[in-house]
Design a protein around this motif. Structure first.
Motif, PDB file in Angstrom:
ATOM      1  N   LEU A 310      -3.256   6.516  -4.762  1.00 12.83           N
ATOM      2  CA  LEU A 310      -4.250   6.438  -5.597  1.00 12.83           C
ATOM      3  C   LEU A 310      -4.893   5.274  -6.419  1.00 12.83           C
ATOM      4  CD1 LEU A 310      -3.382  10.106  -7.175  1.00 12.83           C
ATOM      5  CD2 LEU A 310      -5.141   9.629  -5.379  1.00 12.83           C
ATOM      6  N   ILE A 312      -3.187   4.238  -9.059  1.00 11.79           N
ATOM      7  CA  ILE A 312      -2.803   4.410 -10.391  1.00 11.79           C
ATOM      8  C   ILE A 312      -1.498   3.733 -10.773  1.00 11.79           C
ATOM      9  CG2 ILE A 312      -2.016   6.199 -11.918  1.00 11.79           C
ATOM     10  CD1 ILE A 312      -3.571   8.027 -10.531  1.00 11.79           C
ATOM     11  N   ASN A 316       4.951   3.672 -15.907  1.00 10.21           N
ATOM     12  CA  ASN A 316       5.600   4.668 -16.596  1.00 10.21           C
ATOM     13  C   ASN A 316       6.781   5.376 -15.897  1.00 10.21           C
ATOM     14  OD1 ASN A 316       4.264   4.277 -19.283  1.00 10.21           O
ATOM     15  ND2 ASN A 316       2.464   4.636 -18.039  1.00 10.21           N
ATOM     16  N   GLU A 320      11.634   4.824 -19.348  1.00  9.01           N
ATOM     17  CA  GLU A 320      12.096   6.144 -20.227  1.00  9.01           C
ATOM     18  C   GLU A 320      10.941   6.448 -20.932  1.00  9.01           C
ATOM     19  OE1 GLU A 320      16.147   6.082 -21.869  1.00  9.01           O
ATOM     20  OE2 GLU A 320      15.469   7.709 -23.074  1.00  9.01           O
ATOM     21  N   PRO A 321      10.540   7.640 -21.102  1.00  3.25           N
ATOM     22  CA  PRO A 321      10.989   9.000 -20.473  1.00  3.25           C
ATOM     23  C   PRO A 321      10.579   9.224 -19.198  1.00  3.25           C
ATOM     24  CG  PRO A 321       9.427   9.820 -22.233  1.00  3.25           C
ATOM     25  CD  PRO A 321       9.308   8.170 -22.052  1.00  3.25           C
ATOM     26  N   TYR A 322      10.197   8.306 -18.174  1.00  2.00           N
ATOM     27  CA  TYR A 322       9.958   8.664 -16.768  1.00  2.00           C
ATOM     28  C   TYR A 322       8.779   9.418 -16.597  1.00  2.00           C
ATOM     29  CZ  TYR A 322      14.695   6.631 -17.137  1.00  2.00           C
ATOM     30  OH  TYR A 322      15.722   5.850 -17.615  1.00  2.00           O
ATOM     31  N   ILE A 323       7.600   9.224 -17.113  1.00  2.00           N
ATOM     32  CA  ILE A 323       6.512  10.108 -17.059  1.00  2.00           C
ATOM     33  C   ILE A 323       5.455   9.853 -15.983  1.00  2.00           C
ATOM     34  CG2 ILE A 323       4.676  11.647 -18.504  1.00  2.00           C
ATOM     35  CD1 ILE A 323       7.369  12.233 -19.236  1.00  2.00           C
ATOM     36  N   PRO A 324       5.375  10.530 -15.129  1.00  2.00           N
ATOM     37  CA  PRO A 324       4.107   9.968 -14.114  1.00  2.00           C
ATOM     38  C   PRO A 324       2.904  10.623 -14.482  1.00  2.00           C
ATOM     39  CG  PRO A 324       5.085  12.418 -13.390  1.00  2.00           C
ATOM     40  CD  PRO A 324       6.020  11.799 -14.599  1.00  2.00           C
ATOM     41  N   THR A 325       1.688   9.894 -14.233  1.00  6.18           N
ATOM     42  CA  THR A 325       0.406   9.974 -14.647  1.00  6.18           C
ATOM     43  C   THR A 325       0.192  11.569 -14.105  1.00  6.18           C
ATOM     44  OG1 THR A 325      -0.134   7.822 -14.728  1.00  6.18           O
ATOM     45  CG2 THR A 325      -1.936   9.320 -14.640  1.00  6.18           C
ATOM     46  N   VAL A 326       0.461  11.784 -12.896  1.00  7.96           N
ATOM     47  CA  VAL A 326      -0.128  12.970 -12.176  1.00  7.96           C
ATOM     48  C   VAL A 326       0.906  13.526 -11.365  1.00  7.96           C
ATOM     49  CG1 VAL A 326      -1.173  11.587 -10.623  1.00  7.96           C
ATOM     50  CG2 VAL A 326      -2.001  13.946 -10.920  1.00  7.96           C
ATOM     51  N   ASN A 327       1.281  14.933 -11.375  1.00 10.58           N
ATOM     52  CA  ASN A 327       2.080  15.390 -10.218  1.00 10.58           C
ATOM     53  C   ASN A 327       1.190  16.343  -9.323  1.00 10.58           C
ATOM     54  OD1 ASN A 327       4.683  14.799 -10.837  1.00 10.58           O
ATOM     55  ND2 ASN A 327       4.738  16.042 -12.479  1.00 10.58           N
ATOM     56  N   GLU A 606      16.797  16.575 -15.610  1.00 10.01           N
ATOM     57  CA  GLU A 606      16.625  15.004 -15.719  1.00 10.01           C
ATOM     58  C   GLU A 606      18.200  14.685 -16.326  1.00 10.01           C
ATOM     59  OE1 GLU A 606      14.329  12.478 -15.826  1.00 10.01           O
ATOM     60  OE2 GLU A 606      16.287  11.573 -15.876  1.00 10.01           O
ATOM     61  N   SER A 608      19.377  11.933 -17.245  1.00 14.08           N
ATOM     62  CA  SER A 608      19.712  11.121 -18.177  1.00 14.08           C
ATOM     63  C   SER A 608      19.217  11.569 -19.555  1.00 14.08           C
ATOM     64  CB  SER A 608      18.701   9.770 -18.111  1.00 14.08           C
ATOM     65  OG  SER A 608      17.404  10.065 -17.644  1.00 14.08           O
TER      66      SER A 608
ATOM     67  N   LEU B 141      12.571  12.867 -22.657  1.00 16.40           N
ATOM     68  CA  LEU B 141      13.165  13.082 -21.410  1.00 16.40           C
ATOM     69  C   LEU B 141      13.301  14.706 -20.714  1.00 16.40           C
ATOM     70  CD1 LEU B 141      16.285  10.865 -21.800  1.00 16.40           C
ATOM     71  CD2 LEU B 141      14.458  10.727 -20.077  1.00 16.40           C
ATOM     72  N   SER B 146       4.013  15.676 -16.646  1.00 17.75           N
ATOM     73  CA  SER B 146       2.988  14.479 -16.189  1.00 17.75           C
ATOM     74  C   SER B 146       1.977  14.222 -17.218  1.00 17.75           C
ATOM     75  CB  SER B 146       2.308  14.674 -14.899  1.00 17.75           C
ATOM     76  OG  SER B 146       1.473  15.414 -14.806  1.00 17.75           O
ATOM     77  N   ASP B 147       1.313  13.330 -17.401  1.00 11.95           N
ATOM     78  CA  ASP B 147       0.337  12.915 -18.456  1.00 11.95           C
ATOM     79  C   ASP B 147      -0.821  13.853 -18.166  1.00 11.95           C
ATOM     80  OD1 ASP B 147       1.806  10.945 -19.333  1.00 11.95           O
ATOM     81  OD2 ASP B 147       0.822   9.345 -18.233  1.00 11.95           O
ATOM     82  N   LEU B 148      -1.153  14.114 -17.004  1.00  6.77           N
ATOM     83  CA  LEU B 148      -2.262  14.902 -16.616  1.00  6.77           C
ATOM     84  C   LEU B 148      -2.010  16.484 -16.797  1.00  6.77           C
ATOM     85  CD1 LEU B 148      -5.200  14.888 -15.713  1.00  6.77           C
ATOM     86  CD2 LEU B 148      -4.416  15.296 -13.157  1.00  6.77           C
ATOM     87  N   LEU B 168     -10.752  10.500 -10.123  1.00  6.88           N
ATOM     88  CA  LEU B 168      -9.898   9.282  -9.689  1.00  6.88           C
ATOM     89  C   LEU B 168      -9.896   8.367 -10.929  1.00  6.88           C
ATOM     90  CD1 LEU B 168      -7.654   8.398  -7.988  1.00  6.88           C
ATOM     91  CD2 LEU B 168      -9.669   7.257  -6.579  1.00  6.88           C
ATOM     92  N   ARG B 179      -1.114   6.365 -24.352  1.00  3.14           N
ATOM     93  CA  ARG B 179      -0.070   5.572 -24.860  1.00  3.14           C
ATOM     94  C   ARG B 179      -0.734   4.624 -25.918  1.00  3.14           C
ATOM     95  NH1 ARG B 179       1.443   7.358 -20.257  1.00  3.14           N
ATOM     96  NH2 ARG B 179       3.412   8.339 -19.915  1.00  3.14           N
TER      97      ARG B 179
END
Ligand code: FES
Ligand SMILES: [Mg+2]
Ligand SMILES: [Mg+2]
Lengths: 644, 644
Positions: A310, A312, A316, A320-327, A606, A608, B141, B146-148, B168, B179
């Motif tokens: 995409l 993007i 991140n 940590e804390p391993y956050i995707p922008t979008v799932n 998770e 960790s 954690l 996800s952010d979205l 997008l 953030r």
């Protein structure tokens, strides 16, 4: 401006660059595919090239041995070109250009055969893009609905399509199309955002088939299937290395590259789009169809791949804390991403669960239907990250363990991917320690790939060369075992037999890395079982997915403690389930909806997180042995292998 | 190449063209707004210009009098330029450039004041584009959506937004925006296709207001309101003639133009988009805001306008059985149509009911709330087509009667729109037949506009110059009444007083056309009543919409039988309800949904359908009298006017 003469196996490439240009960049610009596991950070040592003539500016030498330094080896990513040079690219540093194995070709009788998922038989065809024949009433002064309302009414008499929409371009054609065709038409409907869009109108006698593509976006390799949407048949398949490979071998390497280079994100994004378009070129040419005949696409890949796909920033994912922008990725139109199918064609990317469990895994769960069974199934996809899923129709738990790139050859001095010249099989004579091996494509050996490494560790332990901790037995003596600075190594192939100008060896450190990798995966399995208060016995079936799975030997994997000690008949290799799930989703709206439900339903563990990390660390440490500290977990292995 | 010198009132324009160029096209290209009621078919005779020097090639002369031909008059649309010429554009042929009346300016104490619809008071603000303040939990954690998903969860805690989507470009910014702003944000949501789209993210302290526009796309004039979406206030208003005017005065003229010219549809489409963009330019400059500050738009207009707005061929609107391509128009994004607001801003066009009852009427029904009342209301919008709605909270019936362009000056020899120099009021002395009149902007008279024509017919009949059939009384003699070839005419203004070089007259044929127009509208009202088995008495209120409504005198309209004979206090002028409904829809999702319900609910009465057409014809014929054949329908009028 300096001129670089690149010397490859069989060709010479001349390249002119500015003084001060980074040699790795020059290599990439010149179109040469060079290994770069760490993304150009100077830490993986895979981008070795040899300066044959001319001076360069070395910023760092990494772990290059004095010997190699003397021979002119440099790390391309840490080298600046300042004058005319001749640079040799040794074969072991290149990403081999050979064809990616696609399902048909990957079959090998000596290996467990893949449990073929017969998609066309299993699912009812209801593709995400479909044609509906309609015969509409001719309007009259009384029956005077608008053309579009008439079309919608006609469609809804056939099926309840929620929230139909229509693009401007279709509306522009609608009136004359209906009248020219005497109110008979074939309407194409495309799944857009939770609704269908009237996407095309064709004459009632139009017969050209519609195609879709299902694509697995692997970090390393990408495979595309061209599918006839009316028959559900796969008409062509194509595979390529992901062109992102030049910017880093694993996802962390790529994320680093995106972070550290101004246009890094753009380059990574463009690389994956370029790879997709090359795959499309290939199938379009093979089948002599038009790009616009491909009406829609379903992609599956891990979460870093979805972000780069995409465009993007994936940073991140790594932090940590391993956050995707979008799932859950909203559908987009092909032209928005520059993908070479019908411009307005809708693009779907299967949903992920977390930063390290992506759409390739939900796709795999869909394809294997483990979420529909009563019995508990363990699903394993081994790559740089080992992604694991455990569950049944009532629950699904998933985790990701940073196995590291050892099984793909990373962090292993002579490790490599499963390419030509990679040793994939070993036999060591118990008495003479004579070594037999076989290589992919029977080429002179240049390194060892993942399946070869598993066999090697199992065998070294079996014949008593290494102990359960992965250390060379203190009483073992042989010319193959030798010391070098801070390191002990064991020679696998003497220079004379090798395809490179040196001995191929395995070091104690390599073995340590491999045990870490297998330990991480096994610890992940244990963590999931413990979280559900289960033991190994409850696992009814183990499905091993991914290209790697096609080449490992179950007995060896159990012997080293990578896979749990269950009867062999409980293991199935299921191949590229990411691609299979994408294909199923493309061909069935019901399946497409299911993969979204799967992503919602899966509980991500998770490892960790505070409540898990100490336990995981204990499990991880216990799993650094061959096969494990707790031998009772591997009864069958310890029985036959009681001599260590 | 020939050079044309155009002579206008106060300026000269030089224009070079190819030999053979159509003179109408040259006029348009030169930026001069010329009347062209018939869209250049040569039939309306409105595009008269005078050839002062040079030869031209005349393809047809239409109804030009021998006198005019001698003076060098030609129909621009039927003339080709072959050499250098000097062309005078007489004022009566020009579309006057004066400012369109917008609500504030249109007030006039002598007329019934408009029933002002106080939108901001009536509706609860819930605009189609709105900002929501959000404070999100920082991820951990364990809390690792996800952010979205986090954003969606935050939004759904505030309100249930169905089927949220995200572009997008917003996804690209999302991670760093959240953030950088410490998980506090202002999220802008735009209504897209039945769902909301996350359209913008702004810092929590961002204060720039969001704007929207409501636009009435009239066939003749277009009005735009710039609205602050947070306060609901209208901050600027602008009006312009629809630039399509140069290609035809009414919808049929424009449909013809689109049909007969290769790029006709493109030109008409571009003309309306250009007009909109000029209106936007104007309010953007007035308020010193950015185009991108305008986040969304709601348009209302008739069905031909909606088709031309979208660039869809309107031809079937004109052909029996009069089928529009689309009544319910899916939302589009501004850049798709080239409208100069925020590129991704969503454009909504209010839904129509049929080819001749469009979004301007549903918008009017919304604004006047006639569908919410117990009492029966008659809604009338008089233009080239008279659009009528009758109903209450339980039912709504609508029809359109082709009144023809008479009330806009079309088909009337000295008819004209309500522009400077148009006579809007007459008084005729019963004894001397001396005539007093007043003109718009007190300019020397050049023609008669709609309200003037109504007054004129009423007065001519009252003083006994014409009989109830609209014919000149056989026993009436006066120097003002004179014969010419096949025609009798009555002089209204002698050349000496006129702003043109000839007498301003009304002919028997003009009167016939006017009686046809008023008869069509009255017959439409009768048809709706009869279909509901009602009589005039059931009508509780008559709402007269449209700019034209602002200038007619109720008593005159009743006298000629245009409006039903109900007490004056039952009539209300409601102004531009198309614009008002568009504004209400922009400011309230509930109202926006209501206008869609209205369009679904309204029953369209097709007056040319078999079961209606004979009855309509009877009603139409009966209504060709002053006020009507059946005098019992107009008791109050016949009382005071018993001398005819
Ligand atoms: S006669 Fe020329 S535009 Fe109508
Ligand atoms: Mg994969
Ligand atoms: Mg109007």
């Amino acid at each position: 401006m300096p001129v670089i003469n690149f010397l490859l196996d069989s060709e010479k490439i001349e390249f002119t660059c500015d003084s001060g240009t980074n040699l790795m960049e020059a290599v990439v610009e010149a179109g040469i595919e060079l290994k770069a596991v760490c993304g150009g950070a100077g830490s993986c040592g895979k981008c070795q090239v040899i300066v044959k003539e001319g001076e360069v500016n070395q910023l760092a030498q990494g772990s290059l041995s004095p010997d190699k330094l003397k021979q002119g080896y440099v790390l391309a990513c840490q080298t600046e070109v300042i004058e005319d040079v001749r640079i040799e690219i040794p074969p072991e540093s290149r990403l081999s250009e050979h064809q990616i194995f696609v399902a048909e070709e990957a079959e090998d009788e000596e290996l467990l055969t893949e449990k073929e998922i017969q998609i066309a038989e299993k699912i009812e065809l209801d593709p995400l893009y479909k044609r509906v024949d309609l015969e509409l009433d001719e309007p009259t002064l009384v029956n005077n609905a608008s053309d579009l309302d008439r079309l919608y009414t006609g469609l809804n008499q056939r099926h309840d399509w929620p929230g139909l929409t229509t693009s401007l371009s279709v509306m522009e054609d609608l009136a004359s199309h209906l009248r020219d065709n005497n109110w008979q038409t074939q309407v194409s409907l495309a799944l857009a955002n939770d609704n269908y869009e009237v996407s095309e109108l064709n004459a009632p006698d139009y017969e050209q088939p519609d195609y879709g593509i299902a694509v697995d976006i692997g970090t390393t390799t990408m495979v595309l299937e061209l599918i006839n949407l009316e028959t559900g048949e796969s008409v062509a398949t194509s595979g390529l290395y992901n062109k992102q490979g030049r910017y880093g071998d694993d996802v962390i390497g790529r994320i680093n590259y995106a972070k550290q280079n101004d246009d890094g994100l753009d380059k990574l994004h463009q690389a994956v789009i370029d790879t997709i378009n090359e795959l499309i070129d290939d199938v379009v040419n093979k089948e002599s169809i038009d790009y616009a005949d491909i009406k829609t696409a379903v992609f599956a890949g891990n979460t870093t791949m979805s972000h780069l796909f995409l465009g993007i920033d994936p940073n991140n994912i790594r932090l940590e804390p391993y956050i995707p922008t979008v799932n859950f990725i909203p559908p987009l139109q092909a032209e928005e991403l520059g993908i070479k199918i019908k411009e307005e064609g809708w693009i779907h990317y299967l949903p992920g669960v977390s930063s390290f469990v992506g759409g390739d895994i939900t796709s795999g769960v869909l394809a294997t239907e483990i979420g529909k069974r009563e019995e508990i199934t363990l699903f394993i996809d081994i790559g740089t990250n080992g992604e694991l899923v455990l569950g049944n129709q009532d629950w699904l738990i998933t985790c990701s363990c940073s196995a590291g790139p050892a099984f793909e050859g990373g962090g292993i001095e002579y490790g490599m991917r499963a390419m030509s010249g990679a040793i994939e099989f070993f036999e060591i004579d118990e008495d003479t320690y004579e070594i037999k091996y076989s290589t992919i494509n029977a080429r002179p050996p240049i390194g060892v790939c993942g399946s070869g490494l598993i066999k090697l560790i199992a065998t070294l332990n079996e014949v008593g060369i290494i102990n359960r901790s992965g250390k060379f037995e203190s009483d073992f003596e042989h010319e193959r075992l030798r010391e070098r600075e801070y390191e002990t190594e064991f020679v696998l192939v003497w220079e004379e037999q090798a395809g490179i100008d040196e001995d191929i060896v395995i070091t104690e450190n390599d073995i340590k890395n491999l045990l870490r990798s297998k330990g991480a995966i096994y610890a992940g399995i244990r963590m999931m079982l413990q979280n559900m208060s289960l033991t190994e016995d409850f696992i009814e079936e183990v499905l091993v997915a991914g290209g790697f799975g096609n080449y490992i030997n179950i007995d060896d994997a159990k012997k080293i403690g990578l896979l749990p000690d269950l009867p062999n008949d409980k293991f199935k290799f299921v191949g590229n389930t990411s691609l299979k799930g994408a294909k199923m989703s493309l061909l069935s709206k019901e399946k497409f909806d299911q993969v979204n439900e799967i992503a919602n339903k899966m509980t991500y563990l998770e490892l960790s997180a505070e409540d898990q990390s100490q336990e995981f660390m204990d499990e991880f440490v216990s799993a650094q042995f061959i096969p494990h500290t707790d031998l009772s977990l591997f009864p069958s292995v310890t029985e036959t292998n009681s001599d260590d």
